[in-house]
Write a protein that holds these residues in place. Structure first.
Motif, PDB file in Angstrom:
ATOM      1  N   ASP A 149     -20.758  13.369   0.881  1.00  0.00           N
ATOM      2  CA  ASP A 149     -20.067  12.237   1.510  1.00  0.00           C
ATOM      3  C   ASP A 149     -19.214  11.466   0.503  1.00  0.00           C
ATOM      4  O   ASP A 149     -18.037  11.164   0.767  1.00  0.00           O
ATOM      5  N   LEU A 150     -19.775  11.132  -0.629  1.00  0.00           N
ATOM      6  CA  LEU A 150     -19.039  10.360  -1.625  1.00  0.00           C
ATOM      7  C   LEU A 150     -17.913  11.187  -2.241  1.00  0.00           C
ATOM      8  O   LEU A 150     -16.861  10.648  -2.592  1.00  0.00           O
ATOM      9  N   ALA A 151     -18.115  12.488  -2.320  1.00  0.00           N
ATOM     10  CA  ALA A 151     -17.057  13.361  -2.856  1.00  0.00           C
ATOM     11  C   ALA A 151     -15.826  13.368  -1.956  1.00  0.00           C
ATOM     12  O   ALA A 151     -14.717  13.644  -2.421  1.00  0.00           O
ATOM     13  N   GLN A 152     -16.007  13.043  -0.665  1.00  0.00           N
ATOM     14  CA  GLN A 152     -14.885  13.057   0.279  1.00  0.00           C
ATOM     15  C   GLN A 152     -13.992  11.824   0.165  1.00  0.00           C
ATOM     16  O   GLN A 152     -12.890  11.787   0.720  1.00  0.00           O
ATOM     17  N   THR A 153     -14.451  10.803  -0.552  1.00  0.00           N
ATOM     18  CA  THR A 153     -13.650   9.578  -0.694  1.00  0.00           C
ATOM     19  C   THR A 153     -13.275   9.315  -2.153  1.00  0.00           C
ATOM     20  O   THR A 153     -12.794   8.230  -2.481  1.00  0.00           O
ATOM     21  N   SER A 154     -13.502  10.298  -3.011  1.00  0.00           N
ATOM     22  CA  SER A 154     -13.232  10.147  -4.437  1.00  0.00           C
ATOM     23  C   SER A 154     -11.932  10.837  -4.832  1.00  0.00           C
ATOM     24  O   SER A 154     -11.409  11.660  -4.088  1.00  0.00           O
ATOM     25  N   TYR A 155     -11.407  10.473  -5.982  1.00  0.00           N
ATOM     26  CA  TYR A 155     -10.132  11.019  -6.465  1.00  0.00           C
ATOM     27  C   TYR A 155      -9.061  10.868  -5.365  1.00  0.00           C
ATOM     28  O   TYR A 155      -8.279  11.775  -5.098  1.00  0.00           O
ATOM     29  N   ALA A 156      -9.044   9.681  -4.768  1.00  0.00           N
ATOM     30  CA  ALA A 156      -8.257   9.450  -3.541  1.00  0.00           C
ATOM     31  C   ALA A 156      -6.890   8.858  -3.858  1.00  0.00           C
ATOM     32  O   ALA A 156      -6.573   7.733  -3.474  1.00  0.00           O
ATOM     33  N   TRP A 157      -6.035   9.625  -4.517  1.00  0.00           N
ATOM     34  CA  TRP A 157      -4.770   9.097  -5.028  1.00  0.00           C
ATOM     35  C   TRP A 157      -3.777   8.762  -3.923  1.00  0.00           C
ATOM     36  O   TRP A 157      -3.097   7.749  -3.982  1.00  0.00           O
ATOM     37  N   LYS A 158      -3.686   9.606  -2.911  1.00  0.00           N
ATOM     38  CA  LYS A 158      -2.752   9.335  -1.815  1.00  0.00           C
ATOM     39  C   LYS A 158      -3.167   8.087  -1.055  1.00  0.00           C
ATOM     40  O   LYS A 158      -2.323   7.240  -0.715  1.00  0.00           O
ATOM     41  N   THR A 159      -4.451   7.962  -0.815  1.00  0.00           N
ATOM     42  CA  THR A 159      -4.949   6.762  -0.149  1.00  0.00           C
ATOM     43  C   THR A 159      -4.620   5.529  -0.973  1.00  0.00           C
ATOM     44  O   THR A 159      -4.188   4.497  -0.437  1.00  0.00           O
ATOM     45  N   MET A 160      -4.805   5.636  -2.288  1.00  0.00           N
ATOM     46  CA  MET A 160      -4.480   4.507  -3.168  1.00  0.00           C
ATOM     47  C   MET A 160      -3.009   4.129  -3.055  1.00  0.00           C
ATOM     48  O   MET A 160      -2.668   2.959  -2.869  1.00  0.00           O
ATOM     49  N   MET A 161      -2.137   5.123  -3.153  1.00  0.00           N
ATOM     50  CA  MET A 161      -0.704   4.847  -3.121  1.00  0.00           C
ATOM     51  C   MET A 161      -0.296   4.262  -1.772  1.00  0.00           C
ATOM     52  O   MET A 161       0.494   3.317  -1.704  1.00  0.00           O
ATOM     53  N   ASP A 162      -0.839   4.808  -0.686  1.00  0.00           N
ATOM     54  CA  ASP A 162      -0.507   4.311   0.643  1.00  0.00           C
ATOM     55  C   ASP A 162      -0.963   2.866   0.842  1.00  0.00           C
ATOM     56  O   ASP A 162      -0.370   2.121   1.637  1.00  0.00           O
ATOM     57  N   LYS A 163      -2.001   2.460   0.140  1.00  0.00           N
ATOM     58  CA  LYS A 163      -2.478   1.085   0.221  1.00  0.00           C
ATOM     59  C   LYS A 163      -1.641   0.134  -0.636  1.00  0.00           C
ATOM     60  O   LYS A 163      -1.836  -1.078  -0.594  1.00  0.00           O
ATOM     61  N   GLY A 164      -0.734   0.704  -1.437  1.00  0.00           N
ATOM     62  CA  GLY A 164       0.073  -0.130  -2.311  1.00  0.00           C
ATOM     63  C   GLY A 164      -0.547  -0.369  -3.675  1.00  0.00           C
ATOM     64  O   GLY A 164      -0.101  -1.231  -4.436  1.00  0.00           O
ATOM     65  N   ILE A 165      -1.587   0.395  -3.996  1.00  0.00           N
ATOM     66  CA  ILE A 165      -2.216   0.291  -5.314  1.00  0.00           C
ATOM     67  C   ILE A 165      -1.334   1.015  -6.328  1.00  0.00           C
ATOM     68  O   ILE A 165      -0.864   2.129  -6.076  1.00  0.00           O
ATOM     69  N   HIS A 166      -1.101   0.402  -7.463  1.00  0.00           N
ATOM     70  CA  HIS A 166      -0.316   1.045  -8.518  1.00  0.00           C
ATOM     71  C   HIS A 166      -1.166   2.125  -9.189  1.00  0.00           C
ATOM     72  O   HIS A 166      -2.287   1.868  -9.622  1.00  0.00           O
ATOM     73  N   ILE A 167      -0.611   3.352  -9.280  1.00  0.00           N
ATOM     74  CA  ILE A 167      -1.380   4.469  -9.841  1.00  0.00           C
ATOM     75  C   ILE A 167      -0.586   5.177 -10.950  1.00  0.00           C
ATOM     76  O   ILE A 167      -0.118   6.292 -10.778  1.00  0.00           O
ATOM     77  N   PRO A 168      -0.448   4.549 -12.113  1.00  0.00           N
ATOM     78  CA  PRO A 168       0.233   5.227 -13.223  1.00  0.00           C
ATOM     79  C   PRO A 168      -0.534   6.465 -13.674  1.00  0.00           C
ATOM     80  O   PRO A 168      -1.754   6.422 -13.823  1.00  0.00           O
TER      81      PRO A 168
END
Length: 549
Positions: free
Chosen positions: A418-437
């Motif tokens: 379950d936790l592996a399915q929400t980890s390394y979630a770069w697209k989700t981060m970017m879509d939320k407006g989180i800066h991901i350098p």
């Protein structure tokens, strides 16, 4: 002025995404746009001293690795390479070869790095002092796991630092013990950090030498800027010495890559002294500067030292290691926040990330006037609540896409499905407006940007014949990946107004590639894409035609 024409220029600037020509005046872009427009500009402002035909090649801004260990990389070029070893016996063989080539008068520690027990085909365990003693004898030796959160000492090394049955007690979980209470040579986290500082043989001259040698490799990969954690690799954490090396190299024109220092500290007194000396975020020049304070809050997933909320799924005896108590972490973040300096907190496990966000939130609430770009480095094991907090607190996520090449093979075992399915979630981060350098954590992973971009846009492993895909819904587009490697990198160091895009009046840092990353016949072509030329300040600093093979 120099005119670059006939190019496929992807500026990463939304106001003018594409161009075919650009004019550079001194060290900045003076014009970006059409070829006709470039000639009109030159007609009004003076002739070009030189014209460069880009021959339709893809041109993008210089890439910015947002988190690496540059001095470690430079030092590692002189260490025993243990990357790719498939057994403890192979580690021993490589060390034996190094011992045979070692000068008798050499009194430095023998250092090796890059092993990973998960790749061993015999025993999937950490090496120990018994594996080293027979071949190293009285030469103090340390070999570090690929994550650099685990190290192994031989008996001579333990003797030199005073690590024995009695002293091991003060280090708790940072030292592995035999049944009789004797240390077996395996050390972890902050103890390893202290040993690295203690055994450093760097001085001003050899620090400058390794910087010059290592930067050529970065430039050949299209990296014009790096944000780097180097203080912990200097003798006695001498940041003054480090900055002096950068300053002297810049004065004589030998510092070609741009350096942003993420300065590592372990305790409040040393951090407060740093600020009292006059150091601050932005201190330095456009070539080298301080960008943040680096804090280590946990370890690594592969070594099971990343701090989790719940026990590890494949070892319920541990939840990893919390390097700071919440109170101590709050204090460190607050000191930096009060001094208007961002923190970049190493946090991999969900518990460490939660603690880091709590500390940042407390600092923001106490002093809301300081709008500081705090960030968390790695932020791998996450859930929806954690990602929402990133957005609410406007915390940067310094991510390393290349990590999934290895981690996709262990993440479910370590943290559960379950936790592996929400980890390394770069697209989700970017879509939320989180800066991901983007970064690589080099030399934990290679600094090769193309491997990093490949894993970001495909979510596939790069090693092995069987290609696996991990959470394909988290794929980024090529544009998003390049954006994270350029614009977001500049934002992370608070330099988006001077670099990160090919825009009029910004620093002329750019690279020319041999393939059009936006129009490839297959995804695997990303891995074969090469840098043709690299420019910093409008000056050619790498040319593949003349590179030493």
């Amino acid at each position: 002025m120099i005119l670059f024409k006939n190019g496929n220029i992807q500026s990463m600037d939304s106001t003018l995404p594409q161009a075919e020509a650009m004019v550079i005046n001194e060290n900045k872009f003076a014009y970006v746009g059409t070829q006709d427009g470039a000639y009109e500009y030159l007609k009004e402002h003076g002739d070009a001293k030189k014209e460069v035909d880009l021959e339709g090649c893809l041109v993008i801004p210089g890439l910015n690795d947002s988190h690496m260990h540059f001095i470690h990389l430079a030092k590692s070029l002189r260490s025993i390479d243990l990357v790719g070893t498939t057994s403890i016996n192979e580690i021993r063989a490589r060390i034996k070869s190094a011992m045979e080539n070692r000068k008798k008068e050499d009194r430095n520690w023998l250092e090796g790095e890059g092993w990973n027990q998960d790749y061993f085909e015999d025993e999937k365990r950490f090496p120990n002092k018994f594996d080293l003693d027979e071949i190293t004898g009285d030469v103090p030796t340390i070999i570090m796991r690929a994550c650099f959160h685990i190290g192994v000492l031989n008996t001579a090394a333990m003797k030199e630092i005073g690590l024995n049955k009695e002293t091991a007690k003060e280090y708790g979980d940072l030292v592995e013990l035999l049944p009789n209470g004797e240390p077996n040579g395996v050390i972890k986290e902050s103890l390893l950090e202290r040993i690295k500082v203690k055994i450093s043989s760097l001085n001003l001259e050899n620090t400058k030498e390794i910087i010059v040698a290592a930067q050529e490799r970065l430039l050949s990969a299209g990296l014009t800027s790096v944000q780097t954690d180097d203080v912990g690799y200097m003798p006695s954490r001498d940041y003054d010495l480090l900055f002096q090396a950068f300053e002297e190299l810049e004065k004589v024109g030998q510092l070609k890559v741009r350096i942003g220092e993420q300065c590592l500290f372990e305790n409040p007194p040393s951090l407060e002294e740093f600020f009292k000396k006059g150091y601050a975020a932005g201190w330095g020049t456009n070539r080298y500067r301080i960008t943040s304070i680096k804090l280590l809050s946990d370890g690594s997933l592969g070594a099971r030292t990343a701090a989790l909320r719940n026990p590890y799924a494949d070892d319920t005896s541990t939840r990893g290691l919390e390097i700071f108590t919440q109170e101590d972490l709050d204090n460190m973040v607050m000191i930096s926040h009060e001094n208007n300096c961002p923190v970049a907190i190493h946090a991999i496990g969900d518990r460490a990330i939660e603690m880091s966000l709590d500390a940042i939130e407390k600092a923001q609430k106490k002093n809301p006037k300081n709008h500081i770009r705090h960030g968390i480095v790695h932020c791998q094991i996450t859930d929806g609540e954690i990602l929402e907090r990133f957005k609410e607190l406007n915390v940067l996520a310094f991510i390393q896409p290349i990590f999934i090449d290895y981690d996709m093979n262990i993440v479910i075992d370590r943290v559960g499905h379950d936790l592996a399915q929400t980890s390394y979630a770069w697209k989700t981060m970017m879509d939320k407006g989180i800066h991901i350098p983007f970064g690589t954590d080099c030399p934990v992973e290679s600094f090769n940007p193309m491997a990093n971009i490949y894993t970001a846009v495909t979510r596939k492993n790069i090693n092995g014949n069987q290609k696996k895909v991990y959470l394909p819904n988290e794929k980024l587009s090529m544009y998003e990946a390049i954006y994270a490697y350029t614009v977001e990198g500049a934002y992370a160091s608070n330099e988006e107004n001077i670099k990160g895009t090919i825009t009029k009046d910004k620093l002329a840092d750019f690279i020319i590639l041999d393939k059009d990353l936006f129009n490839l016949s297959c995804e695997e072509d990303i891995l074969d894409t090469k840098v043709v030329k690299t420019y910093v300040d409008g000056k050619l600093v790498y040319d593949a035609k003349f590179a030493v093979k």
